[in-house]
Motif scaffolding. Structure first.
Motif, PDB file in Angstrom:
ATOM      1  N   ARG A   1      44.284  38.229  49.259  1.00  0.00           N
ATOM      2  CA  ARG A   1      43.652  37.306  48.313  1.00  0.00           C
ATOM      3  C   ARG A   1      43.231  38.046  47.041  1.00  0.00           C
ATOM      4  O   ARG A   1      43.416  37.547  45.929  1.00  0.00           O
ATOM      5  CB  ARG A   1      42.446  36.635  48.963  1.00  0.00           C
ATOM      6  CG  ARG A   1      42.801  35.495  49.905  1.00  0.00           C
ATOM      7  CD  ARG A   1      41.592  34.586  50.137  1.00  0.00           C
ATOM      8  NE  ARG A   1      40.484  35.309  50.713  1.00  0.00           N
ATOM      9  CZ  ARG A   1      40.260  35.411  52.029  1.00  0.00           C
ATOM     10  NH1 ARG A   1      41.089  34.830  52.873  1.00  0.00           N
ATOM     11  NH2 ARG A   1      39.232  36.075  52.478  1.00  0.00           N
ATOM     12  N   ALA A   2      42.663  39.252  47.233  1.00  0.00           N
ATOM     13  CA  ALA A   2      42.217  40.033  46.078  1.00  0.00           C
ATOM     14  C   ALA A   2      43.395  40.399  45.179  1.00  0.00           C
ATOM     15  O   ALA A   2      43.304  40.325  43.942  1.00  0.00           O
ATOM     16  CB  ALA A   2      41.502  41.297  46.546  1.00  0.00           C
ATOM     17  N   LEU A   3      44.527  40.780  45.789  1.00  0.00           N
ATOM     18  CA  LEU A   3      45.711  41.135  44.998  1.00  0.00           C
ATOM     19  C   LEU A   3      46.242  39.917  44.253  1.00  0.00           C
ATOM     20  O   LEU A   3      46.629  40.019  43.074  1.00  0.00           O
ATOM     21  CB  LEU A   3      46.795  41.718  45.907  1.00  0.00           C
ATOM     22  CG  LEU A   3      48.104  42.135  45.200  1.00  0.00           C
ATOM     23  CD1 LEU A   3      47.827  43.166  44.109  1.00  0.00           C
ATOM     24  CD2 LEU A   3      49.106  42.677  46.212  1.00  0.00           C
ATOM     25  N   ALA A   4      46.255  38.756  44.916  1.00  0.00           N
ATOM     26  CA  ALA A   4      46.730  37.536  44.249  1.00  0.00           C
ATOM     27  C   ALA A   4      45.840  37.200  43.055  1.00  0.00           C
ATOM     28  O   ALA A   4      46.326  36.785  41.989  1.00  0.00           O
ATOM     29  CB  ALA A   4      46.752  36.379  45.252  1.00  0.00           C
ATOM     30  N   GLU A   5      44.517  37.384  43.229  1.00  0.00           N
ATOM     31  CA  GLU A   5      43.592  37.124  42.115  1.00  0.00           C
ATOM     32  C   GLU A   5      43.841  38.086  40.962  1.00  0.00           C
ATOM     33  O   GLU A   5      43.798  37.699  39.785  1.00  0.00           O
ATOM     34  CB  GLU A   5      42.150  37.239  42.615  1.00  0.00           C
ATOM     35  CG  GLU A   5      41.739  36.103  43.559  1.00  0.00           C
ATOM     36  CD  GLU A   5      40.414  36.379  44.259  1.00  0.00           C
ATOM     37  OE1 GLU A   5      39.799  37.434  43.975  1.00  0.00           O
ATOM     38  OE2 GLU A   5      40.006  35.547  45.100  1.00  0.00           O
ATOM     39  N   LYS A   6      44.107  39.358  41.272  1.00  0.00           N
ATOM     40  CA  LYS A   6      44.386  40.347  40.224  1.00  0.00           C
ATOM     41  C   LYS A   6      45.675  39.998  39.480  1.00  0.00           C
ATOM     42  O   LYS A   6      45.749  40.102  38.250  1.00  0.00           O
ATOM     43  CB  LYS A   6      44.490  41.747  40.824  1.00  0.00           C
ATOM     44  CG  LYS A   6      43.181  42.307  41.367  1.00  0.00           C
ATOM     45  CD  LYS A   6      42.152  42.511  40.257  1.00  0.00           C
ATOM     46  CE  LYS A   6      40.845  43.085  40.810  1.00  0.00           C
ATOM     47  NZ  LYS A   6      39.806  43.170  39.748  1.00  0.00           N
ATOM     48  N   HIS A   7      46.702  39.587  40.235  1.00  0.00           N
ATOM     49  CA  HIS A   7      47.957  39.208  39.590  1.00  0.00           C
ATOM     50  C   HIS A   7      47.748  37.997  38.683  1.00  0.00           C
ATOM     51  O   HIS A   7      48.313  37.930  37.578  1.00  0.00           O
ATOM     52  CB  HIS A   7      49.014  38.892  40.645  1.00  0.00           C
ATOM     53  CG  HIS A   7      49.627  40.114  41.239  1.00  0.00           C
ATOM     54  ND1 HIS A   7      50.222  40.120  42.486  1.00  0.00           N
ATOM     55  CD2 HIS A   7      49.750  41.378  40.781  1.00  0.00           C
ATOM     56  CE1 HIS A   7      50.676  41.328  42.755  1.00  0.00           C
ATOM     57  NE2 HIS A   7      50.390  42.113  41.730  1.00  0.00           N
ATOM     58  N   ALA A   8      46.941  37.031  39.156  1.00  0.00           N
ATOM     59  CA  ALA A   8      46.657  35.848  38.337  1.00  0.00           C
ATOM     60  C   ALA A   8      45.908  36.240  37.066  1.00  0.00           C
ATOM     61  O   ALA A   8      46.183  35.718  35.967  1.00  0.00           O
ATOM     62  CB  ALA A   8      45.847  34.836  39.149  1.00  0.00           C
ATOM     63  N   ALA A   9      44.960  37.179  37.202  1.00  0.00           N
ATOM     64  CA  ALA A   9      44.200  37.638  36.031  1.00  0.00           C
ATOM     65  C   ALA A   9      45.102  38.366  35.047  1.00  0.00           C
ATOM     66  O   ALA A   9      44.974  38.202  33.820  1.00  0.00           O
ATOM     67  CB  ALA A   9      43.066  38.555  36.484  1.00  0.00           C
TER      68      ALA A   9
ATOM     69  N   VAL B   1      43.670  47.513  31.746  1.00  0.00           N
ATOM     70  CA  VAL B   1      42.682  47.719  32.801  1.00  0.00           C
ATOM     71  C   VAL B   1      42.989  46.825  34.002  1.00  0.00           C
ATOM     72  O   VAL B   1      42.939  47.257  35.165  1.00  0.00           O
ATOM     73  CB  VAL B   1      41.256  47.441  32.274  1.00  0.00           C
ATOM     74  CG1 VAL B   1      40.247  47.416  33.425  1.00  0.00           C
ATOM     75  CG2 VAL B   1      40.855  48.501  31.253  1.00  0.00           C
ATOM     76  N   LEU B   2      43.345  45.561  33.728  1.00  0.00           N
ATOM     77  CA  LEU B   2      43.665  44.631  34.815  1.00  0.00           C
ATOM     78  C   LEU B   2      44.898  45.079  35.589  1.00  0.00           C
ATOM     79  O   LEU B   2      44.975  44.950  36.809  1.00  0.00           O
ATOM     80  CB  LEU B   2      43.878  43.218  34.258  1.00  0.00           C
ATOM     81  CG  LEU B   2      42.608  42.478  33.814  1.00  0.00           C
ATOM     82  CD1 LEU B   2      42.964  41.189  33.084  1.00  0.00           C
ATOM     83  CD2 LEU B   2      41.722  42.170  35.018  1.00  0.00           C
ATOM     84  N   LYS B   3      45.895  45.623  34.865  1.00  0.00           N
ATOM     85  CA  LYS B   3      47.105  46.112  35.542  1.00  0.00           C
ATOM     86  C   LYS B   3      46.787  47.302  36.452  1.00  0.00           C
ATOM     87  O   LYS B   3      47.337  47.424  37.558  1.00  0.00           O
ATOM     88  CB  LYS B   3      48.164  46.499  34.513  1.00  0.00           C
ATOM     89  CG  LYS B   3      48.857  45.316  33.862  1.00  0.00           C
ATOM     90  CD  LYS B   3      49.942  45.767  32.893  1.00  0.00           C
ATOM     91  CE  LYS B   3      50.703  44.575  32.329  1.00  0.00           C
ATOM     92  NZ  LYS B   3      51.760  44.994  31.379  1.00  0.00           N
ATOM     93  N   VAL B   4      45.899  48.199  35.971  1.00  0.00           N
ATOM     94  CA  VAL B   4      45.486  49.339  36.797  1.00  0.00           C
ATOM     95  C   VAL B   4      44.763  48.842  38.053  1.00  0.00           C
ATOM     96  O   VAL B   4      44.993  49.328  39.172  1.00  0.00           O
ATOM     97  CB  VAL B   4      44.583  50.299  35.986  1.00  0.00           C
ATOM     98  CG1 VAL B   4      43.945  51.338  36.908  1.00  0.00           C
ATOM     99  CG2 VAL B   4      45.379  50.981  34.896  1.00  0.00           C
ATOM    100  N   GLU B   5      43.891  47.833  37.883  1.00  0.00           N
ATOM    101  CA  GLU B   5      43.165  47.283  39.029  1.00  0.00           C
ATOM    102  C   GLU B   5      44.124  46.598  40.007  1.00  0.00           C
ATOM    103  O   GLU B   5      43.956  46.696  41.235  1.00  0.00           O
ATOM    104  CB  GLU B   5      42.108  46.289  38.544  1.00  0.00           C
ATOM    105  CG  GLU B   5      40.949  46.957  37.795  1.00  0.00           C
ATOM    106  CD  GLU B   5      39.967  45.942  37.239  1.00  0.00           C
ATOM    107  OE1 GLU B   5      40.259  44.730  37.320  1.00  0.00           O
ATOM    108  OE2 GLU B   5      38.914  46.352  36.718  1.00  0.00           O
ATOM    109  N   ALA B   6      45.137  45.905  39.457  1.00  0.00           N
ATOM    110  CA  ALA B   6      46.122  45.248  40.322  1.00  0.00           C
ATOM    111  C   ALA B   6      46.924  46.280  41.106  1.00  0.00           C
ATOM    112  O   ALA B   6      47.209  46.091  42.297  1.00  0.00           O
ATOM    113  CB  ALA B   6      47.055  44.368  39.489  1.00  0.00           C
ATOM    114  N   ALA B   7      47.268  47.382  40.438  1.00  0.00           N
ATOM    115  CA  ALA B   7      48.013  48.441  41.121  1.00  0.00           C
ATOM    116  C   ALA B   7      47.172  49.068  42.233  1.00  0.00           C
ATOM    117  O   ALA B   7      47.676  49.373  43.322  1.00  0.00           O
ATOM    118  CB  ALA B   7      48.452  49.504  40.121  1.00  0.00           C
ATOM    119  N   ALA B   8      45.877  49.252  41.968  1.00  0.00           N
ATOM    120  CA  ALA B   8      44.983  49.808  42.989  1.00  0.00           C
ATOM    121  C   ALA B   8      44.856  48.849  44.169  1.00  0.00           C
ATOM    122  O   ALA B   8      44.854  49.264  45.335  1.00  0.00           O
ATOM    123  CB  ALA B   8      43.606  50.094  42.383  1.00  0.00           C
TER     124      ALA B   8
END
Length: 728
Positions: free
Chosen positions: A44-52, A83-90
């Motif tokens: 769920r967290a990864l899906a939210e990051k991708h959406a962001a 920053v969002l892409k880095v968080e999504a990768a993490a």
């Protein structure tokens, strides 16, 4: 023997040397972020990051396309996107770590690397190799080489000692070729199947459930874009896979677009494939038969004679070791799934009204990992349980079943199976046969996951009843009463005269079939005879139905005085897959340690002396005639004592000779460095003691037979400080 075995288990758990498997896994796991989050929350967290990320990217595009160009605002938006892409990768890395790690923290790549190291060593040292290798081999068939044969022989010898001798079992040896009628009665002809699919272009066959299982596992481990809902769906399929019908498996294969693994061609619809090798008995081809898929049926069909041999007394157990054959659709996983294998099976016959066991107290205090169905359905893990409590609470159905679970635990632990990677898992309702009272599997964890190696089942009276009905021979036991009892009894009295007139030479088979009818069948027949005057009756031994008329049989419920009770015994069946146990033992015993120069890792198999293929080696320290002569004298004394050994009088350095024999698991090495005494080296600790030449064979026999432990030997004999030059 028991004390030495228990000591070795304790000593093993305290050994500071970790296996390659555990060391390798701990290094990899420690390098990964440890997350308490569930896989679902991580998805769920990864899906939210991708959406962001998608929303921020759209915002950047809108700013760049807007009427008022604002560089500072655009730069800030781009930085936020980075920053969002880095968080999504993490988040993706955390999810990948979670799905790659199995329940015990191991990583798939590390398991495969460890397995390859073990298998390479086993094949190079000829423990086992693919059969017919010069002809490119045949999947699912393997040859055991000299050390593999010795390990297998030692495992079977201990099995006989631990079970057959300890429990006074009756051992039998029955043919591998089995007539069709026997396996028809047992249900194997109709139901011993797996679902198969074919490559529609090449005709290559695959096991349907394996393809679906592999697809689900690969998607869960590698597809990080899966929604939590889709991941839950795939996990549900894995959980109920054994319950799916052919149509349901086929529908899922089509829904997911699963194709042939090798060619990507479309697959046929799944259909059942019988796993037995069919043959014919005799040259006419009129007597069909099969290579037995298990050894148990030979015991069941001999019950009447075994019961008589045992003095018409229950309980008693019969045992058999032998080859079994299953024509696996797509064998894989090395020794774990093969087409010909060794089974060791026990059939313990017991009164269904009294399943207590007089020796249960001997195992009731054992504590080990158990995985009851309640915990499985709740998504929990196996946990340590005391066996006596599991039986008293009803988790394990009865004392006799519990007794054999305890004995199986002791057997596997004494062989060298790591008790922390051994659990007893109860069958779920969808795995249980309708007639079974309770079933548990001894599962051993290896690089392939948790592997079923022993099944311990309370099969009730199903098998004996099935063979009684099919053969017409009553496979029953008797309990004599001290005083007669008046009971209501179903009485079936065939009229042999009328049946003889009607069926001539088949009279005996019809009479026997009528006499072994169940009460339900008999009452149904009586009702039909009273209303219609005749009834169709299927006689299994004739393979057809016959017409029974009212004058051919009398069926009544009468009050009778009985002096004995006649009943069909229940069966408790522990069934051991010897090849699977041996492979897991190979993995549990394997580790590496650095060489003297620390520039390479040396392979070692930590076999207990009980199962080691060779108990000791004899090495002259240097190439001298007097030392060679002493080595030959010691070799003769070892042979006389029945101790397997090898003698190496080559001029190779002693360190290299130690390393060679450590790699095949030899527990002790005798080094001849004088004409009056020698040293004995223990494989794992590398500790040495000095013993006189006259005593050496007795000392080795004492420790390999389990009468003493290495700690006992260290206490009794002076330690020898080995030079570093002695080790490779």
């Amino acid at each position: 023997m028991r004390l030495a075995c228990v000591f070795s288990i304790v000593a093993k758990s305290q050994n500071p040397i970790k296996t390659l498997f555990r060391r390798h896994l701990s290094l990899v796991v420690s390098a990964l972020p440890i997350m308490a989050d569930s896989e679902e929350s991580l998805r769920r967290a990864l899906a939210e990051k991708h959406a962001a990320v998608d929303a921020q990217a759209e915002a950047v595009r809108a700013l760049k396309a807007g009427p008022e160009f604002a560089p500072a605002e655009i730069d800030a938006a781009v930085e936020s996107l980075k920053v969002l892409k880095v968080e999504a990768a993490a988040a993706a890395r955390r999810l990948q770590a979670a799905v790659s790690r199995n329940v015990d923290g191991s990583i798939a790549g590390s398991r495969e690397a460890f397995r390859q190291a073990v298998v390479n060593t086993l094949e190079r040292r000829l423990f086992y190799i693919p059969s017919f290798k010069i002809y490119r081999g045949v999947a699912g068939l393997y040859d055991y080489g000299p050390p593999g044969c010795a390990v297998k022989s030692n495992v079977l010898a201990f099995w006989r000692q631990h079970f057959v001798l300890e429990e006074n079992m009756l051992e039998v040896d029955c043919p591998c070729v089995t007539p069709e009628i026997v396996l028809k009665a047992s249900g194997h002809v109709d139901k011993f199947t797996d679902l198969m699919v074919k490559d529609e272009k090449t005709g290559t066959c695959y096991r349907a459930d394996h393809l679906l299982k592999d697809y689900c596992k690969e998607k869960l481990e590698k597809d990080l874009t899966l929604s939590s809902e889709k991941a839950a769906e795939l996990k549900h399929i894995l959980a109920v896979l054994d319950d799916l019908s052919a149509d349901e498996v086929g529908a899922k294969i089509k829904e997911y677009g699963i194709a042939a693994p090798d060619t990507k061609n479309p697959l046929s619809d799944p259909y059942p494939f019988n796993l037995m090798f069919q043959t014919s008995i005799g040259p006419s081809g009129l007597s069909p038969g099969y290579m037995r898929p298990e050894t148990a049926q030979g015991i069941f069909v001999n019950f009447k004679d075994l019961y008589y041999y045992n003095g018409n007394k229950l309980p008693f157990a019969a045992a058999q070791i032998g080859q079994a054959f299953r024509n696996e659709i797509s064998p894989r996983q090395g020794l774990l799934r093969v087409r010909e294998f060794t089974l060791a099976e026990i059939e313990h016959f017991v009164d269904p009204e009294d399943k207590t066991h007089p020796k249960f107290v001997d195992v009731s205090n054992l504590e080990f990992l158990m995985f009851p169905r309640k915990e499985q359905l709740a998504g929990e893990s196996a946990k340590p349980m005391i066996l006596g409590e599991a039986v008293s609470k009803g988790t394990v159905n009865n004392e006799t079943l519990g007794y054999f679970i305890g004995r199986v635990y002791l057997f596997l632990a004494c062989l060298g199976i790591d008790k922390d990677r051994l659990r007893f898992r109860q069958h779920l309702p969808n795995e249980m046969a309708h007639y079974a009272a309770d079933c548990w599997d001894a599962e051993i964890e290896c690089s392939y996951g948790w592997i079923e190696c022993v099944g311990i089942a309370d099969r009730s009276a199903y098998d004996l009843r099935a063979h009684s009905e099919k053969s017409g021979v009553a496979l029953v036991a008797h309990e004599k009463f001290s005083e007669s009892r008046e009971v209501e009894k179903l009485v079936i009295v065939p009229s042999k005269k009328e049946l003889g007139l009607a069926f001539k030479g088949n009279q005996k088979m019809v009479v026997e079939a009528l006499e072994v009818m169940s009460e339900k069948e008999a009452l149904k027949m009586r009702a039909s005879l009273e209303s219609k005057g005749e009834v169709d009756f299927h006689v299994c031994t004739l393979g057809k139905a016959v017409v029974i008329t009212k004058n051919m049989v009398s069926i009544n419920i009468e009050k009778k005085k009985e002096h004995q009770r006649v009943f069909t015994p229940s069966v408790i069946e522990p069934s051991f897959g010897i090849g699977r146990i041996i492979y897991c033992l190979f993995e549990h015993s394997f580790y590496t340690r650095p060489s003297k120069s620390e520039d390479e890792q040396l392979n070692v198999f930590r076999f207990p002396p009980l199962v080691a293929p060779i108990k000791c080696t004899v090495f002259p320290l240097i190439k001298m005639q007097k030392f060679d002569d002493v080595a030959k004298i010691i070799a003769r004394s070892l042979t006389a004592a029945g101790i397997s050994h090898i003698i190496d009088i080559t001029g190779t350095s002693i360190g290299k000779r130690y390393a060679r024999t450590d790699e095949i698991g030899v527990p002790f090495a005798i080094t001849v460095d004088s004409t009056s005494s020698v040293t004995i080296r223990e494989r794992d600790s590398k500790e040495q003691v000095r013993v006189s030449i006259d005593e050496v064979a007795n000392v080795v026999k004492e420790v390999t037979d389990g009468q003493s432990t290495w700690a006992d030997i260290m206490w009794r004999y002076p330690a020898h400080a080995a030079s570093l030059a002695d080790e490779e």
